[in-house]
Design a protein around this motif. Structure first.
Motif, PDB file in Angstrom:
ATOM      1  N   PRO A  38      -9.331  -1.764   8.237  1.00  0.00           N
ATOM      2  CA  PRO A  38      -7.961  -1.731   7.411  1.00  0.00           C
ATOM      3  C   PRO A  38      -8.356  -2.348   5.881  1.00  0.00           C
ATOM      4  N   LYS A  39      -7.623  -1.915   4.859  1.00  0.00           N
ATOM      5  CA  LYS A  39      -8.007  -2.138   3.517  1.00  0.00           C
ATOM      6  C   LYS A  39      -7.058  -3.316   3.323  1.00  0.00           C
ATOM      7  N   SER A  42       0.722  -1.355   0.043  1.00  0.00           N
ATOM      8  CA  SER A  42      -0.109  -0.153   0.001  1.00  0.00           C
ATOM      9  C   SER A  42       0.830   1.232   0.000  1.00  0.00           C
ATOM     10  N   LYS A  43       0.318   2.110  -0.881  1.00  0.00           N
ATOM     11  CA  LYS A  43       1.444   3.444  -1.067  1.00  0.00           C
ATOM     12  C   LYS A  43       0.999   4.495   0.124  1.00  0.00           C
ATOM     13  N   GLU A  44       1.874   4.886   0.659  1.00  0.00           N
ATOM     14  CA  GLU A  44       1.676   5.972   1.705  1.00  0.00           C
ATOM     15  C   GLU A  44       1.500   7.336   1.207  1.00  0.00           C
ATOM     16  N   VAL A  45       0.814   8.048   1.444  1.00  0.00           N
ATOM     17  CA  VAL A  45       0.674   9.440   0.919  1.00  0.00           C
ATOM     18  C   VAL A  45       1.301  10.469   1.754  1.00  0.00           C
ATOM     19  N   VAL A  46       2.269  11.087   1.171  1.00  0.00           N
ATOM     20  CA  VAL A  46       3.077  12.013   2.086  1.00  0.00           C
ATOM     21  C   VAL A  46       2.943  13.522   1.299  1.00  0.00           C
TER      22      VAL A  46
END
Length: 451
Positions: free
Chosen positions: A432-433, A407-411
């Motif tokens: 949770p996804k 899962s990509k973290e949005v920064v």
């Protein structure tokens, strides 16, 4: 007008009682064995001057003796002379079967309710409706009956009925029933001499049936294979000399396999008799019983009667075997596999077939008990993310790999972009996804078909 006339057999108009001319050859006279389906296998019936051998190798059943009881009952009901060769012939005759409704001494007095249930079930089956285009089609049948043959040569017997004592006494007084006792001290040639004396003193007005229910039982003494073969050959030679006599016999269970008489023993028995069948019951093999729950055994044809002809009449007139065009829905394109089953009131021979859904009579909506027991004994282990099917196993054709996407973290650049959770939202846990899965199949060999 043609001067040629069809030749008629005026001299054979007076046939013995309970017999008829064979449809295959006008020089052959046949009689019934008491079982319509067995008559069909033999080509219409058992020809006179012929012998029938029934082999039943199962020690836990007595299907061979049951066929002999049909043979005796048919002879007594049709007014023929019956000779029983047994250690206790009168007891065997008293245990015989008889026609339903013709005797007050039927032991199955409580069967009236069961008969009513059977009639209700048949009426219920008749009320079932199917698609209109299939209503005119002939129903699928696995056997033949006396009603389908339109013949009164074979009587309808009921296994729940016993022959009345009055009928036995009348048969004894009129010399219709002739018992021959078998003793240990008496060998096979002695029995053949008694049968020859009986046939020599008889007349041609009545057909004679010779029944040997259990040849080779302990009451016959210590019989060896050469002795049995000599007795069968002597009986066959004797029957060919007397055209109004026929015989039916069944061997003891321990003598019905090649383990007793050596290699080719069953074939030798078929060669020394005019007709021979083997009834192998499923009692000794539970796997066959579960595979064919509607049948009790398999029928194997060893020899078929063919007097005065080269080919047996069964090849042309047997419906169950399916070799003739008259087989209809039974087949007609190759010989069928045959089986038998013993119901509450009758014994029938029929074509061997699987039940619905490949051998299961009822539709299964829950897992079977074997599958549940297998699942309970299995140990479930956690496998890694990548499963290689080719490692440690030869002959595998494909490799399966499972990969989880991260899962990509949005920064965000500004720290103010973070949302401040409310008081109400803090109480609700975040769901949770689930990560997505990718499944790839890699084959070591090329595909069989390229499109």
């Amino acid at each position: 007008m043609s001067s040629f006339k069809r030749k008629t057999l005026s001299g054979r108009a007076n046939l013995p009682q309970g017999t008829r001319l064979s449809p295959f050859s006008t020089s052959t006279v046949i009689t019934s064995t008491g079982i319509p389906s067995l008559d069909d296998i033999l080509g219409g019936g058992l020809p006179l001057s012929c012998s029938l051998a029934v082999l039943a190798p199962d020690h836990h059943s007595a299907y061979g003796e049951l066929v002999q009881k049909y043979f005796v009952a048919q002879g007594l009901a049709s007014g023929q002379k019956v000779c029983i060769v047994h250690d206790e012939p009168l007891r065997f005759a008293r245990e015989g079967i008889w026609m339903a409704g013709n005797t007050p001494s039927t032991p199955a007095q409580a069967s009236t309710a069961e008969d009513a249930d059977d009639e209700k079930a048949s009426q219920h089956d008749d009320k079932i409706k199917i698609a209109w285009r299939y209503e005119q089609m002939k129903k699928f049948q696995t056997t033949v009956s006396s009603n389908s043959l339109n013949d009164d040569l074979c009587m309808s017997f009921d296994l729940t009925c016993r022959i009345p004592a009055t009928a036995l006494d009348a048969a004894r007084q009129s010399s219709q029933l002739i018992p021959i006792d078998v003793d240990i001290s008496e060998d096979g040639p002695g029995v053949i001499e008694q049968i020859e004396e009986l046939l020599s003193n008889g007349t041609d007005a009545h057909a004679v049936r010779i029944c040997i229910p259990a040849l080779g039982s302990p009451h016959w003494g210590d019989m060896q294979p050469p002795t049995v073969l000599t007795l069968l050959h002597s009986l066959r030679r004797l029957l060919h000399r007397h055209p109004n006599a026929c015989a039916s016999l069944s061997l003891a269970p321990h003598m019905c396999t090649d383990t007793w008489g050596g290699p080719g023993w069953v074939q030798k028995v078929g060669w020394l008799t005019d007709a021979a069948i083997s009834m192998s019951a499923f009692g000794a093999n539970p796997s066959l019983s579960s595979l064919f729950p509607s049948h009790h055994g398999i029928v194997q044809i060893l020899t078929l009667p063919a007097p005065h002809t080269i080919l047996p009449a069964s090849d042309k007139y047997s419906t169950l075997r399916g070799l003739s065009s008259a087989a209809g829905s039974m087949g007609g394109s190759g010989e069928n596999n045959l089986a038998f089953k013993c119901m509450r009131k009758r014994l029938i021979f029929e074509t061997l077939h699987l039940d619905l859904e490949g051998g299961v009579t009822e539709r299964r909506t829950t897992p079977s008990s074997n599958a549940m027991a297998l699942d309970g004994n299995m140990v479930h282990e956690t496998m890694p993310a990548a499963v290689l099917g080719t490692e440690g196993r030869k002959g595998s054709l494909a490799t399966v790999e499972v990969e989880f996407e991260r899962s990509k973290e949005v920064v965000s650049d500004t720290p103010t972009s973070r949302a401040i959770p409310d008081a109400d939202d803090s109480l609700v846990p975040a769901k949770p996804k689930k990560p997505k899965k990718k499944v790839a199949f890699r084959s070591e060999r090329p595909d069989l078909y390229d499109f």
